[in-house]
Design a protein around this motif. Structure first.
Motif, PDB file in Angstrom:
ATOM      1  N   GLY A 184      23.734  15.910   3.631  1.00 38.04           N
ATOM      2  CA  GLY A 184      23.099  14.980   4.554  1.00 38.04           C
ATOM      3  C   GLY A 184      23.966  13.749   4.749  1.00 38.04           C
ATOM      4  N   ASN A 185      24.021  13.241   5.965  1.00 39.56           N
ATOM      5  CA  ASN A 185      24.785  12.036   6.292  1.00 39.56           C
ATOM      6  C   ASN A 185      23.917  11.096   7.112  1.00 39.56           C
ATOM      7  N   ALA A 186      24.094   9.796   6.871  1.00 34.33           N
ATOM      8  CA  ALA A 186      23.571   8.770   7.768  1.00 34.33           C
ATOM      9  C   ALA A 186      24.773   7.951   8.222  1.00 34.33           C
ATOM     10  N   LEU A 187      25.095   8.036   9.499  1.00 34.67           N
ATOM     11  CA  LEU A 187      26.246   7.345  10.064  1.00 34.67           C
ATOM     12  C   LEU A 187      25.770   6.160  10.896  1.00 34.67           C
ATOM     13  N   PHE A 188      26.307   4.971  10.577  1.00 36.89           N
ATOM     14  CA  PHE A 188      25.977   3.748  11.307  1.00 36.89           C
ATOM     15  C   PHE A 188      27.234   3.296  12.052  1.00 36.89           C
ATOM     16  N   GLU A 189      27.080   3.057  13.345  1.00 34.00           N
ATOM     17  CA  GLU A 189      28.242   2.781  14.192  1.00 34.00           C
ATOM     18  C   GLU A 189      28.016   1.516  15.015  1.00 34.00           C
ATOM     19  N   HIS A 190      28.966   0.597  14.921  1.00 31.85           N
ATOM     20  CA  HIS A 190      28.963  -0.592  15.775  1.00 31.85           C
ATOM     21  C   HIS A 190      30.145  -0.486  16.727  1.00 31.85           C
ATOM     22  N   THR A 191      29.866  -0.423  18.020  1.00 31.90           N
ATOM     23  CA  THR A 191      30.903  -0.260  19.039  1.00 31.90           C
ATOM     24  C   THR A 191      31.217  -1.604  19.682  1.00 31.90           C
ATOM     25  N   PHE A 192      32.513  -1.921  19.745  1.00 31.07           N
ATOM     26  CA  PHE A 192      32.951  -3.196  20.316  1.00 31.07           C
ATOM     27  C   PHE A 192      33.137  -3.058  21.824  1.00 31.07           C
ATOM     28  N   LEU A 193      32.000  -2.873  22.522  1.00 33.96           N
ATOM     29  CA  LEU A 193      32.035  -2.713  23.964  1.00 33.96           C
ATOM     30  C   LEU A 193      30.750  -3.287  24.537  1.00 33.96           C
ATOM     31  N   LYS A 194      30.864  -4.114  25.553  1.00 39.95           N
ATOM     32  CA  LYS A 194      29.704  -4.747  26.171  1.00 39.95           C
ATOM     33  C   LYS A 194      28.756  -3.691  26.725  1.00 39.95           C
ATOM     34  N   GLY A 195      27.447  -3.917  26.504  1.00 42.46           N
ATOM     35  CA  GLY A 195      26.450  -2.996  27.004  1.00 42.46           C
ATOM     36  C   GLY A 195      26.051  -1.921  26.029  1.00 42.46           C
ATOM     37  N   ARG A 196      26.715  -1.831  24.878  1.00 39.90           N
ATOM     38  CA  ARG A 196      26.349  -0.839  23.879  1.00 39.90           C
ATOM     39  C   ARG A 196      25.387  -1.445  22.872  1.00 39.90           C
TER      40      ARG A 196
ATOM     41  N   PRO B 187      23.843  -2.806  19.383  1.00 43.84           N
ATOM     42  CA  PRO B 187      24.476  -3.450  18.232  1.00 43.84           C
ATOM     43  C   PRO B 187      24.740  -2.479  17.086  1.00 43.84           C
ATOM     44  N   LEU B 188      23.861  -1.481  16.937  1.00 42.32           N
ATOM     45  CA  LEU B 188      24.021  -0.495  15.870  1.00 42.32           C
ATOM     46  C   LEU B 188      23.454   0.835  16.336  1.00 42.32           C
ATOM     47  N   ASP B 189      24.274   1.875  16.289  1.00 43.05           N
ATOM     48  CA  ASP B 189      23.831   3.235  16.581  1.00 43.05           C
ATOM     49  C   ASP B 189      23.642   3.984  15.273  1.00 43.05           C
ATOM     50  N   VAL B 190      22.598   4.795  15.198  1.00 41.17           N
ATOM     51  CA  VAL B 190      22.260   5.536  13.987  1.00 41.17           C
ATOM     52  C   VAL B 190      22.307   7.030  14.284  1.00 41.17           C
ATOM     53  N   ILE B 191      23.052   7.773  13.464  1.00 40.65           N
ATOM     54  CA  ILE B 191      23.187   9.224  13.624  1.00 40.65           C
ATOM     55  C   ILE B 191      22.916   9.873  12.271  1.00 40.65           C
ATOM     56  N   ILE B 192      22.017  10.845  12.234  1.00 40.58           N
ATOM     57  CA  ILE B 192      21.663  11.553  11.005  1.00 40.58           C
ATOM     58  C   ILE B 192      22.105  13.005  11.128  1.00 40.58           C
TER      59      ILE B 192
ATOM     60  N   ILE C 174      26.348  11.320  -4.246  1.00 39.82           N
ATOM     61  CA  ILE C 174      25.958  10.347  -3.224  1.00 39.82           C
ATOM     62  C   ILE C 174      27.132   9.401  -3.027  1.00 39.82           C
ATOM     63  N   GLY C 175      27.574   9.269  -1.772  1.00 42.55           N
ATOM     64  CA  GLY C 175      28.751   8.463  -1.485  1.00 42.55           C
ATOM     65  C   GLY C 175      28.529   7.484  -0.351  1.00 42.55           C
ATOM     66  N   LEU C 176      29.432   6.512  -0.268  1.00 48.75           N
ATOM     67  CA  LEU C 176      29.392   5.508   0.784  1.00 48.75           C
ATOM     68  C   LEU C 176      30.805   5.315   1.315  1.00 48.75           C
ATOM     69  N   GLY C 177      30.952   5.274   2.647  1.00 53.57           N
ATOM     70  CA  GLY C 177      32.280   5.171   3.225  1.00 53.57           C
ATOM     71  C   GLY C 177      32.354   4.202   4.378  1.00 53.57           C
ATOM     72  N   LEU C 178      33.592   3.839   4.717  1.00 51.26           N
ATOM     73  CA  LEU C 178      33.891   2.985   5.860  1.00 51.26           C
ATOM     74  C   LEU C 178      34.950   3.665   6.712  1.00 51.26           C
TER      75      LEU C 178
ATOM     76  N   LEU D  89      33.389   0.449  14.552  1.00 49.47           N
ATOM     77  CA  LEU D  89      33.419   0.347  13.094  1.00 49.47           C
ATOM     78  C   LEU D  89      32.327   1.252  12.547  1.00 49.47           C
ATOM     79  N   LEU D  90      32.662   2.066  11.537  1.00 44.04           N
ATOM     80  CA  LEU D  90      31.742   3.073  11.012  1.00 44.04           C
ATOM     81  C   LEU D  90      31.401   2.800   9.560  1.00 44.04           C
ATOM     82  N   SER D  91      30.171   3.136   9.200  1.00 42.99           N
ATOM     83  CA  SER D  91      29.762   3.181   7.801  1.00 42.99           C
ATOM     84  C   SER D  91      28.952   4.455   7.613  1.00 42.99           C
ATOM     85  N   ARG D  92      29.265   5.234   6.568  1.00 39.82           N
ATOM     86  CA  ARG D  92      28.618   6.534   6.382  1.00 39.82           C
ATOM     87  C   ARG D  92      28.069   6.650   4.962  1.00 39.82           C
ATOM     88  N   LEU D  93      26.804   7.060   4.873  1.00 39.41           N
ATOM     89  CA  LEU D  93      26.185   7.396   3.607  1.00 39.41           C
ATOM     90  C   LEU D  93      26.122   8.914   3.502  1.00 39.41           C
ATOM     91  N   THR D  94      26.651   9.473   2.416  1.00 39.60           N
ATOM     92  CA  THR D  94      26.692  10.930   2.256  1.00 39.60           C
ATOM     93  C   THR D  94      25.868  11.347   1.053  1.00 39.60           C
TER      94      THR D  94
END
Length: 281
Positions: free
Chosen positions: A164-176, A178-183, A131-135, A147-152
């Motif tokens: 299995g991965n859980a990827l959390f993504e914060h995009t620095f762009l207006k209209g996006r 605050p946090l996108d979640v990808i499994i 089990i790992g954690l990344g940036l 900016l990405l954070s990934r749990l593996t």
């Protein structure tokens, strides 16, 4: 077009199976020494490396996507070069650059991504649970910085690979969002020698299940067959996956700048990779 893409996927899978015809029966793969390892058996999940792995590798991946973008693949033809390596102290580096060629003409675009992942549980041995954690950081095809954070999570045995991965993504762009979640989920079982077959699944913008105003149009999912092959006495290994993309939820909001915005109709993607172990097998 979808029929041609489906036939391409079937032909590629048949080719990998044919390459494995002369490999030993799956029951003979019972120890670490029997396994010619591939640094990345899955197309969508990211797995960490250990000190027992082939430590540095170069990956070439190509994909064709119709009505798909983002983690499912590029809308058109995409070419990707990546480097993956073990840094020591249970740290894995992954860096890639992609080139996208649109289906309908237009400008060729590029994307880049760099991540460092550390195993917090396991990671000292290849077999067993990790089990790992990344940036990381990324710049996507629409030139949006994130900016990405990934749990593996990975569980490896000589005959079985789970990821299995859980990827959390914060995009620095207006209209996006605050946090996108990808499994990402993947499972492969040894069917002959070093040929593994299974399934991969991707869930994108899963915040759409609880946010009615999800900014990229709602949650999307993909499930498809997955193959990986690492021929003995070779530095090369191969991975392949493909399948349909479907919308799980619908949001009234859309974002013309979000690379993950998908048309209402379902799409299809085929992705394959060739991996070269830099230090030999």
């Amino acid at each position: 077009m979808k029929k041609r893409v489906f036939m391409l996927l079937m032909a590629a899978m048949t080719g990998l199976i044919a390459m494995a015809q002369d490999l030993e029966a799956p029951g003979q793969v019972t120890t670490l020494e029997d396994v010619n390892r591939t640094p990345e058996p899955f197309m969508y999940s990211v797995t960490t490396l250990t000190s027992q792995d082939l430590k540095w590798s170069m990956h070439y991946a190509g994909s064709y996507g119709q009505n798909v973008e983002g983690p499912f693949g590029y809308e058109g033809v995409s070419q990707q070069i990546a480097v993956k390596g073990y840094l020591g102290n249970r740290l894995t580096l992954l860096a890639n650059a992609s080139l996208g060629i649109p289906n309908e003409g237009g400008n060729v675009t590029s994307a880049q991504q760099v991540e460092v992942i550390r195993d917090l549980i396991g990671g000292k041995r290849l077999m067993g649970l990790r089990i790992g954690l990344g940036l990381g950081v990324s710049n996507d095809f629409s030139n949006a910085k994130s900016l990405l954070s990934r749990l593996t999570l990975a569980y490896d045995m000589p005959y079985l690979k789970l990821s299995g991965n859980a990827l959390f993504e914060h995009t620095f762009l207006k209209g996006r969002d605050p946090l996108d979640v990808i499994i990402n989920l993947g499972a492969q079982y040894c069917v002959a020698g070093n040929l593994y077959a299974g399934l991969e699944a991707v869930g994108q913008d899963l915040e759409g299940f609880w946010e009615t105003d999800e900014a990229e149009g709602g949650a999307k999912m993909l499930v498809g067959p997955s193959l990986s092959l690492a021929p003995k006495k070779s530095r090369l290994s191969f991975s392949l996956c493909g399948g349909p993309e479907i919308r799980a939820t619908h949001s009234q909001m859309t974002n013309p700048y979000a690379i993950r915005e998908l048309p209402v109709q379902s799409g299809f993607v085929v992705m394959g990779s060739v991996i070269f172990n830099l230090q030999g097998s």
